[in-house]
Design a protein around this motif. Structure first.
Motif, PDB file in Angstrom:
ATOM      1  N   ILE A 300       0.837  -1.208   0.000  1.00 25.69           N
ATOM      2  CA  ILE A 300       0.000   0.000   0.000  1.00 25.69           C
ATOM      3  C   ILE A 300       0.868   1.252   0.000  1.00 25.69           C
ATOM      4  CG2 ILE A 300      -1.692   1.307   1.350  1.00 25.69           C
ATOM      5  CD1 ILE A 300      -2.811  -1.354   2.335  1.00 25.69           C
ATOM      6  N   ALA A 301       1.964   1.220   0.730  1.00 24.55           N
ATOM      7  CA  ALA A 301       2.828   2.398   0.807  1.00 24.55           C
ATOM      8  C   ALA A 301       3.584   2.637  -0.496  1.00 24.55           C
ATOM      9  CB  ALA A 301       3.816   2.232   1.959  1.00 24.55           C
ATOM     10  N   VAL A 302       4.028   1.581  -1.176  1.00 23.27           N
ATOM     11  CA  VAL A 302       4.833   1.741  -2.392  1.00 23.27           C
ATOM     12  C   VAL A 302       3.970   2.088  -3.597  1.00 23.27           C
ATOM     13  CG1 VAL A 302       6.379   0.554  -3.997  1.00 23.27           C
ATOM     14  CG2 VAL A 302       6.646   0.232  -1.534  1.00 23.27           C
ATOM     15  N   GLU A 303       2.870   1.407  -3.796  1.00 21.59           N
ATOM     16  CA  GLU A 303       2.031   1.616  -4.977  1.00 21.59           C
ATOM     17  C   GLU A 303       0.730   2.354  -4.631  1.00 21.59           C
ATOM     18  OE1 GLU A 303       3.649  -2.298  -7.472  1.00 21.59           O
ATOM     19  OE2 GLU A 303       1.677  -2.338  -6.520  1.00 21.59           O
ATOM     20  N   GLY A 304      -0.034   1.811  -3.721  1.00 19.93           N
ATOM     21  CA  GLY A 304      -1.228   2.495  -3.259  1.00 19.93           C
ATOM     22  C   GLY A 304      -2.486   2.140  -4.037  1.00 19.93           C
ATOM     23  N   PRO A 305      -3.652   2.196  -3.384  1.00 21.40           N
ATOM     24  CA  PRO A 305      -4.925   1.845  -4.028  1.00 21.40           C
ATOM     25  C   PRO A 305      -5.280   2.736  -5.210  1.00 21.40           C
ATOM     26  CG  PRO A 305      -5.142   1.886  -1.638  1.00 21.40           C
ATOM     27  CD  PRO A 305      -3.802   2.465  -1.958  1.00 21.40           C
ATOM     28  N   GLN A 306      -4.907   4.010  -5.162  1.00 21.52           N
ATOM     29  CA  GLN A 306      -5.259   4.911  -6.250  1.00 21.52           C
ATOM     30  C   GLN A 306      -4.600   4.485  -7.564  1.00 21.52           C
ATOM     31  OE1 GLN A 306      -4.459   9.005  -5.385  1.00 21.52           O
ATOM     32  NE2 GLN A 306      -5.305   9.777  -7.347  1.00 21.52           N
ATOM     33  N   LEU A 307      -3.319   4.148  -7.520  1.00 17.92           N
ATOM     34  CA  LEU A 307      -2.639   3.667  -8.718  1.00 17.92           C
ATOM     35  C   LEU A 307      -3.196   2.323  -9.165  1.00 17.92           C
ATOM     36  CD1 LEU A 307       1.099   4.560  -7.952  1.00 17.92           C
ATOM     37  CD2 LEU A 307      -0.469   5.720  -9.521  1.00 17.92           C
TER      38      LEU A 307
END
Length: 399
Positions: A300-307
């Motif tokens: 979640i920290a590296v890519e994240g739900p938005q991406l």
């Protein structure tokens, strides 16, 4: 004519024998019986025992002759059985273990074939997903989530027996899960940047990392052939890397980090599984659950739900709904091939397992080149062959 008597002469005198001489009738009886004689009191017990039996005269033809009569062998000879003596080595005893050994070999062969097939399918779908949806952290998380869900449902429905664990077990599993998570993500990142064949060529250098870590960190020493086997591994990987047409530093470093992480995973696994009653299948299930817990916040920290959402919409519009099947397939097959590999490790020695792992890597390299039509130069293929052959030599040298 002489008569051979089968009784002691101490119990029967010569006059008595002369009295038994037959009349000259021309007949030559072969056997005649005499009534048993009673032994006098105080006589020898052996003689007395012999006198209680009837007397048999075997022949009267040779009576009075000076020829030495050869004793006749008894027809039946009875001896007490000496059970303390071993069986004759020439006696063939049916091997009751032969059917069991054949069944065990068949079982291991099925494990190996299933392991290789599932691994090839996973790598194909994994590469398809990463080409269409380049989010390796989410892809790695979904792989662990699928395996964890499969095992939780299996335990709830009693399809598989749930493991009996305690706090000490999870403490021992923690470093294994950390190394497994790093190795899994690094390999997925590598495959998102370079060809599957190149990633597995670099990952065939894992034995070199194993020897170096064991030597300089754990202080272990190895025979000279083990060190010599590292030369073709390192040389083959280097030759394949410098001749790779689509070389990418992130992909190369991801494969190298995966090698190092999996070496530590194997070291920690040996310590964690020593004296542990948890089966290989359940051990990997617990490993997947803990790795999922560790990986999710980092993904979640590296890519994240938005991406993830934005990339998913673009990929579905390009690929179509079949992308869902690709993601599900790569997630399920990742868990299945790892589960079968741990089940195989329960049945075979580490040496056999390492040889099987080498053959698995060959099948993945060849199949990925054929399916994805990966361009490869002859020198690059030679480097891959040298590296894989060095891995095989390493397996034999450690025997």
């Amino acid at each position: 004519m002489i008569c051979s008597v089968k009784q002691s002469t101490a119990a029967l005198g010569v006059p008595d024998l002369l009295r038994l001489r037959p009349k000259p009738s021309g007949l030559h009886p072969q056997y005649c019986s005499l009534p048993s004689l009673s032994a006098p009191r105080g006589s020898n017990s052996i003689v007395a025992g012999a006198a209680l039996k009837p007397l048999y005269i075997s022949s009267v033809k040779a009576f009075g002759s000076s020829e030495t009569v050869r004793p006749r062998k008894p027809i039946f000879e009875c001896k007490a059985s000496d059970q303390s003596q071993p069986l004759d080595a020439n006696v063939e005893v049916p091997d009751k273990k032969a059917p069991g050994a054949a069944a065990q070999k068949l079982k291991i062969s099925i494990y190996f074939a299933t392991w290789w097939a599932l691994n090839v399918v996973f790598n194909i779908y994994n590469k398809k997903v990463l080409n269409a949806y380049p989010f390796p952290w989410l892809t790695s998380t979904l792989s662990l989530a699928a395996g964890s869900l499969i095992m939780l449902v299996s335990w709830a429905l009693r399809i598989a027996e749930a493991p009996k664990t305690d706090l000490e077990f999870w403490k021992t599993l923690f470093p294994v899960a950390v190394a497994h998570t790093i190795g899994h993500v690094a390999a997925t990142v590598s495959m998102s940047k370079v060809a599957v064949s190149f990633t597995h060529i670099i990952k065939s250098g894992e034995p070199a990392f194993s020897v170096l870590v064991s030597r300089f960190i754990l202080g272990e020493t190895f025979p000279v052939p083990v060190y010599l086997s590292l030369l073709p591994i390192i040389g083959g990987c280097a030759l394949a890397a410098v001749t790779e047409l689509n070389f990418n530093m992130i992909g190369f470093m991801g494969a190298m980090i995966s090698n190092l992480a999996f070496v530590f995973r194997n070291i920690f696994s040996k310590k964690g599984m020593k004296g542990n009653s948890v089966s290989g299948m359940n051990y990997y299930a617990c490993l997947s659950i803990m790795s999922l817990v560790l990986l999710t916040p980092f993904a979640i920290a590296v890519e994240g739900p938005q991406l993830w959402v934005t990339g998913w919409q673009q990929s579905v519009s390009t690929i179509g709904p079949q992308l869902i099947w690709w993601v599900a397939a790569q997630s399920v097959f990742y868990h299945l091939y790892n589960q079968v590999s741990y089940m195989s490790l329960d049945e075979i020695s580490p040496l056999t397992f390492s040889i099987g792992n080498t053959m698995k890597r060959i099948s993945v390299i060849v199949s990925s080149i054929i399916i994805f039509r990966t361009p490869i130069q002859p020198v690059n293929a030679l480097g891959a062959a040298i590296a894989v052959f060095g891995t095989f030599l390493y397996s034999q040298a450690k025997q």
